[in-house]
Design a protein around this motif. Structure first.
Motif, PDB file in Angstrom:
ATOM      1  N   MET A 102       0.839  -1.178   0.000  1.00 12.50           N
ATOM      2  CA  MET A 102       0.000   0.000   0.000  1.00 12.50           C
ATOM      3  C   MET A 102       0.885   1.242   0.000  1.00 12.50           C
ATOM      4  SD  MET A 102      -3.079   0.988   2.640  1.00 12.50           S
ATOM      5  CE  MET A 102      -1.959   1.171   4.031  1.00 12.50           C
ATOM      6  N   ALA A 103       0.542   2.201  -0.824  1.00  8.41           N
ATOM      7  CA  ALA A 103       1.347   3.408  -0.939  1.00  8.41           C
ATOM      8  C   ALA A 103       1.272   4.226   0.344  1.00  8.41           C
ATOM      9  CB  ALA A 103       0.856   4.241  -2.119  1.00  8.41           C
ATOM     10  N   ALA A 104       2.383   4.868   0.686  1.00  5.82           N
ATOM     11  CA  ALA A 104       2.406   5.701   1.878  1.00  5.82           C
ATOM     12  C   ALA A 104       1.515   6.921   1.676  1.00  5.82           C
ATOM     13  CB  ALA A 104       3.838   6.139   2.170  1.00  5.82           C
ATOM     14  N   ARG A 105       0.879   7.357   2.747  1.00  2.00           N
ATOM     15  CA  ARG A 105       0.021   8.534   2.671  1.00  2.00           C
ATOM     16  C   ARG A 105       0.864   9.770   2.439  1.00  2.00           C
ATOM     17  NH1 ARG A 105      -1.709  12.356   6.342  1.00  2.00           N
ATOM     18  NH2 ARG A 105      -0.629  11.320   8.053  1.00  2.00           N
ATOM     19  N   ARG A 106       0.454  10.591   1.482  1.00  2.00           N
ATOM     20  CA  ARG A 106       1.186  11.818   1.200  1.00  2.00           C
ATOM     21  C   ARG A 106       0.982  12.814   2.329  1.00  2.00           C
ATOM     22  NH1 ARG A 106       0.347  14.267  -4.714  1.00  2.00           N
ATOM     23  NH2 ARG A 106       1.679  15.841  -3.702  1.00  2.00           N
ATOM     24  N   SER A 107       2.021  13.565   2.613  1.00  2.93           N
ATOM     25  CA  SER A 107       1.927  14.593   3.645  1.00  2.93           C
ATOM     26  C   SER A 107       1.215  15.815   3.096  1.00  2.93           C
ATOM     27  CB  SER A 107       3.326  14.990   4.122  1.00  2.93           C
ATOM     28  OG  SER A 107       4.017  15.682   3.085  1.00  2.93           O
ATOM     29  N   TYR A 108       0.678  16.624   4.017  1.00  2.00           N
ATOM     30  CA  TYR A 108       0.058  17.871   3.589  1.00  2.00           C
ATOM     31  C   TYR A 108       1.093  18.803   2.975  1.00  2.00           C
ATOM     32  CZ  TYR A 108      -4.060  16.395   6.182  1.00  2.00           C
ATOM     33  OH  TYR A 108      -5.155  15.702   6.626  1.00  2.00           O
ATOM     34  N   GLY A 109       2.322  18.738   3.498  1.00  2.00           N
ATOM     35  CA  GLY A 109       3.379  19.569   2.942  1.00  2.00           C
ATOM     36  C   GLY A 109       3.659  19.262   1.489  1.00  2.00           C
ATOM     37  N   SER A 110       3.454  18.000   1.092  1.00  2.00           N
ATOM     38  CA  SER A 110       3.703  17.627  -0.307  1.00  2.00           C
ATOM     39  C   SER A 110       2.693  18.262  -1.257  1.00  2.00           C
ATOM     40  CB  SER A 110       3.668  16.102  -0.465  1.00  2.00           C
ATOM     41  OG  SER A 110       2.352  15.601  -0.316  1.00  2.00           O
ATOM     42  N   TYR A 111       1.594  18.775  -0.700  1.00  2.00           N
ATOM     43  CA  TYR A 111       0.606  19.500  -1.505  1.00  2.00           C
ATOM     44  C   TYR A 111       0.819  21.009  -1.410  1.00  2.00           C
ATOM     45  CZ  TYR A 111      -1.962  15.080  -1.676  1.00  2.00           C
ATOM     46  OH  TYR A 111      -2.333  13.767  -1.893  1.00  2.00           O
ATOM     47  N   ASN A 112       2.020  21.400  -0.983  1.00  2.00           N
ATOM     48  CA  ASN A 112       2.386  22.811  -0.851  1.00  2.00           C
ATOM     49  C   ASN A 112       1.549  23.513   0.220  1.00  2.00           C
ATOM     50  OD1 ASN A 112       4.035  25.021  -1.507  1.00  2.00           O
ATOM     51  ND2 ASN A 112       2.536  25.832  -2.987  1.00  2.00           N
ATOM     52  N   ASP A 113       1.230  22.770   1.283  1.00  2.00           N
ATOM     53  CA  ASP A 113       0.503  23.331   2.415  1.00  2.00           C
ATOM     54  C   ASP A 113       1.496  23.561   3.543  1.00  2.00           C
ATOM     55  OD1 ASP A 113      -1.094  23.877   4.636  1.00  2.00           O
ATOM     56  OD2 ASP A 113      -2.667  22.473   4.042  1.00  2.00           O
TER      57      ASP A 113
ATOM     58  N   CYS B 104       0.968  25.070   6.439  1.00  2.00           N
ATOM     59  CA  CYS B 104       0.325  25.287   7.743  1.00  2.00           C
ATOM     60  C   CYS B 104       0.968  24.401   8.814  1.00  2.00           C
ATOM     61  CB  CYS B 104      -1.169  24.993   7.618  1.00  2.00           C
ATOM     62  SG  CYS B 104      -2.052  24.970   9.187  1.00  2.00           S
ATOM     63  N   ALA B 105       1.322  25.009   9.948  1.00  2.00           N
ATOM     64  CA  ALA B 105       1.943  24.238  11.032  1.00  2.00           C
ATOM     65  C   ALA B 105       0.977  23.214  11.603  1.00  2.00           C
ATOM     66  CB  ALA B 105       2.444  25.180  12.128  1.00  2.00           C
ATOM     67  N   ALA B 106      -0.317  23.559  11.670  1.00  2.00           N
ATOM     68  CA  ALA B 106      -1.300  22.607  12.176  1.00  2.00           C
ATOM     69  C   ALA B 106      -1.398  21.400  11.249  1.00  2.00           C
ATOM     70  CB  ALA B 106      -2.665  23.281  12.325  1.00  2.00           C
ATOM     71  N   ALA B 107      -1.311  21.644   9.940  1.00  2.00           N
ATOM     72  CA  ALA B 107      -1.328  20.538   8.982  1.00  2.00           C
ATOM     73  C   ALA B 107      -0.103  19.651   9.177  1.00  2.00           C
ATOM     74  CB  ALA B 107      -1.387  21.072   7.559  1.00  2.00           C
ATOM     75  N   HIS B 108       1.050  20.267   9.434  1.00  2.00           N
ATOM     76  CA  HIS B 108       2.269  19.480   9.683  1.00  2.00           C
ATOM     77  C   HIS B 108       2.117  18.662  10.962  1.00  2.00           C
ATOM     78  CE1 HIS B 108       6.406  18.250   9.698  1.00  2.00           C
ATOM     79  NE2 HIS B 108       6.613  18.831  10.865  1.00  2.00           N
ATOM     80  N   ALA B 109       1.475  19.243  11.983  1.00  2.00           N
ATOM     81  CA  ALA B 109       1.237  18.499  13.219  1.00  2.00           C
ATOM     82  C   ALA B 109       0.409  17.256  12.937  1.00  2.00           C
ATOM     83  CB  ALA B 109       0.528  19.389  14.241  1.00  2.00           C
ATOM     84  N   LEU B 110      -0.598  17.368  12.063  1.00  2.00           N
ATOM     85  CA  LEU B 110      -1.415  16.207  11.721  1.00  2.00           C
ATOM     86  C   LEU B 110      -0.608  15.175  10.940  1.00  2.00           C
ATOM     87  CD1 LEU B 110      -4.784  17.941  10.838  1.00  2.00           C
ATOM     88  CD2 LEU B 110      -4.265  16.548  12.845  1.00  2.00           C
ATOM     89  N   ASP B 111       0.356  15.630  10.150  1.00  2.00           N
ATOM     90  CA  ASP B 111       1.252  14.682   9.488  1.00  2.00           C
ATOM     91  C   ASP B 111       2.030  13.869  10.524  1.00  2.00           C
ATOM     92  OD1 ASP B 111       0.681  15.178   6.803  1.00  2.00           O
ATOM     93  OD2 ASP B 111       2.152  16.802   6.655  1.00  2.00           O
ATOM     94  N   LEU B 112       2.373  14.497  11.642  1.00  2.00           N
ATOM     95  CA  LEU B 112       3.188  13.840  12.660  1.00  2.00           C
ATOM     96  C   LEU B 112       2.364  12.949  13.594  1.00  2.00           C
ATOM     97  CD1 LEU B 112       5.497  16.812  13.708  1.00  2.00           C
ATOM     98  CD2 LEU B 112       6.072  14.931  12.180  1.00  2.00           C
ATOM     99  N   ILE B 113       1.172  13.391  13.966  1.00  2.00           N
ATOM    100  CA  ILE B 113       0.424  12.672  15.007  1.00  2.00           C
ATOM    101  C   ILE B 113      -1.011  12.338  14.601  1.00  2.00           C
ATOM    102  CG2 ILE B 113       1.788  13.654  16.890  1.00  2.00           C
ATOM    103  CD1 ILE B 113      -0.547  15.629  17.387  1.00  2.00           C
ATOM    104  N   GLY B 114      -1.338  12.508  13.319  1.00  2.00           N
ATOM    105  CA  GLY B 114      -2.718  12.331  12.885  1.00  2.00           C
ATOM    106  C   GLY B 114      -3.124  10.912  12.560  1.00  2.00           C
ATOM    107  N   GLU B 115      -2.175   9.982  12.487  1.00  2.00           N
ATOM    108  CA  GLU B 115      -2.529   8.594  12.190  1.00  2.00           C
ATOM    109  C   GLU B 115      -3.278   7.979  13.374  1.00  2.00           C
ATOM    110  OE1 GLU B 115      -2.310   6.714   9.607  1.00  2.00           O
ATOM    111  OE2 GLU B 115      -0.771   7.556   8.283  1.00  2.00           O
ATOM    112  N   ARG B 116      -4.160   7.022  13.064  1.00  2.00           N
ATOM    113  CA  ARG B 116      -4.916   6.321  14.100  1.00  2.00           C
ATOM    114  C   ARG B 116      -3.959   5.692  15.122  1.00  2.00           C
ATOM    115  NH1 ARG B 116      -9.776   3.989  15.383  1.00  2.00           N
ATOM    116  NH2 ARG B 116      -9.785   1.822  16.111  1.00  2.00           N
TER     117      ARG B 116
END
Length: 235
Positions: free
Chosen positions: A1-12, A14-26
């Motif tokens: 299964m392909a790894a989930r793309r980060s929000y940063g990879s979509y040119n986002d 936002c620090a809150a978006a980066h936080a979700l990249d770090l701790i947003g997984e179930r």
């Protein structure tokens, strides 16, 4: 299964978006939550986080280590036991956990009847902790909680310190001088400090020492922020 793309990879950016990249997984914040009061072994985390499998826990711990949120440390002495603990930066997530908790208590879908681990009950107390009224001197309560979700659970001991400046609760295997001691299941203690059930209606909670100090702890950490009825227990 392909790894989930980060929000940063979509040119986002936002620090809150980066936080979700770090701790947003179930399971990620649940694992973090179980480390907020101190280090634990892999088996301790898996025991306390009901429903998580070893493969998923291994992956979440690896991701948290890679992100410099968690670090692994080998304890001194025989056995070569490794524990996982939050980094100094990782401990900053208690503020996030507190904010999420304070926000979520307003949810009509909150599973209010579900049980909590001892650490989770104490974290809820910390989230709502206020300065204590009464004596200007520091008062101390040993809080001994047993996980009501498991029949084989061993008690966990915490030390609550109260003053007119603040109230703190920390894990403490051997508390020093205390004014009172409380022994309870996590279910009963949750009912008291989160459900506002008066202690006299929870006969399985054992209180020794100063009943007044125990009441002060409840008043300083209860979810409602309103004092429950007075204890009738003899000090």
């Amino acid at each position: 299964m392909a790894a989930r793309r980060s929000y940063g990879s979509y040119n986002d950016g936002c620090a809150a978006a980066h936080a979700l990249d770090l701790i947003g997984e179930r399971w990620t914040m649940i694992v973090v939550r179980e480390l907020l009061l101190g280090p634990k072994r892999f088996s301790d985390i898996q025991r306390d986080v009901m429903g998580i499998g070893p493969a998923v826990l291994t992956q979440r711990l690896h991701d948290l280590e890679t992100a410099a949120i968690v670090q692994r440390r080998r304890l001194a002495g025989p056995g070569r036991i490794d524990v996982y603990e939050l980094t100094e930066w990782g401990y900053g997530l208690e503020a996030v956990n507190t904010a999420l908790s304070l926000w979520a208590v307003g949810s009509p879908a909150l599973p209010r009847e579900a049980d909590l681990s001892p650490d989770t009950v104490v974290l809820a107390m910390r989230a709502h902790a206020r300065a204590a009224s009464g004596s200007p001197d520091e008062r101390r309560v040993a809080l001994i909680l047993t996980d009501s979700r498991r029949n084989d659970a061993q008690p966990v001991t915490y030390l609550a310190r109260m003053s007119k400046q603040r109230t703190t609760i920390d894990r403490s295997p051997e508390p020093e001088r205390v004014d009172a001691e409380v022994s309870a299941t996590s279910r009963d203690w949750k009912a008291c400090v989160i459900g506002s059930v008066p202690l006299e209606q929870l006969p399985d909670i054992d209180v020794s020492g100063s009943a007044d100090v125990v009441q002060q702890l409840i008043n300083a950490t209860a979810l409602s922020g309103t004092p429950s009825s007075s204890l009738n227990t003899e000090a």
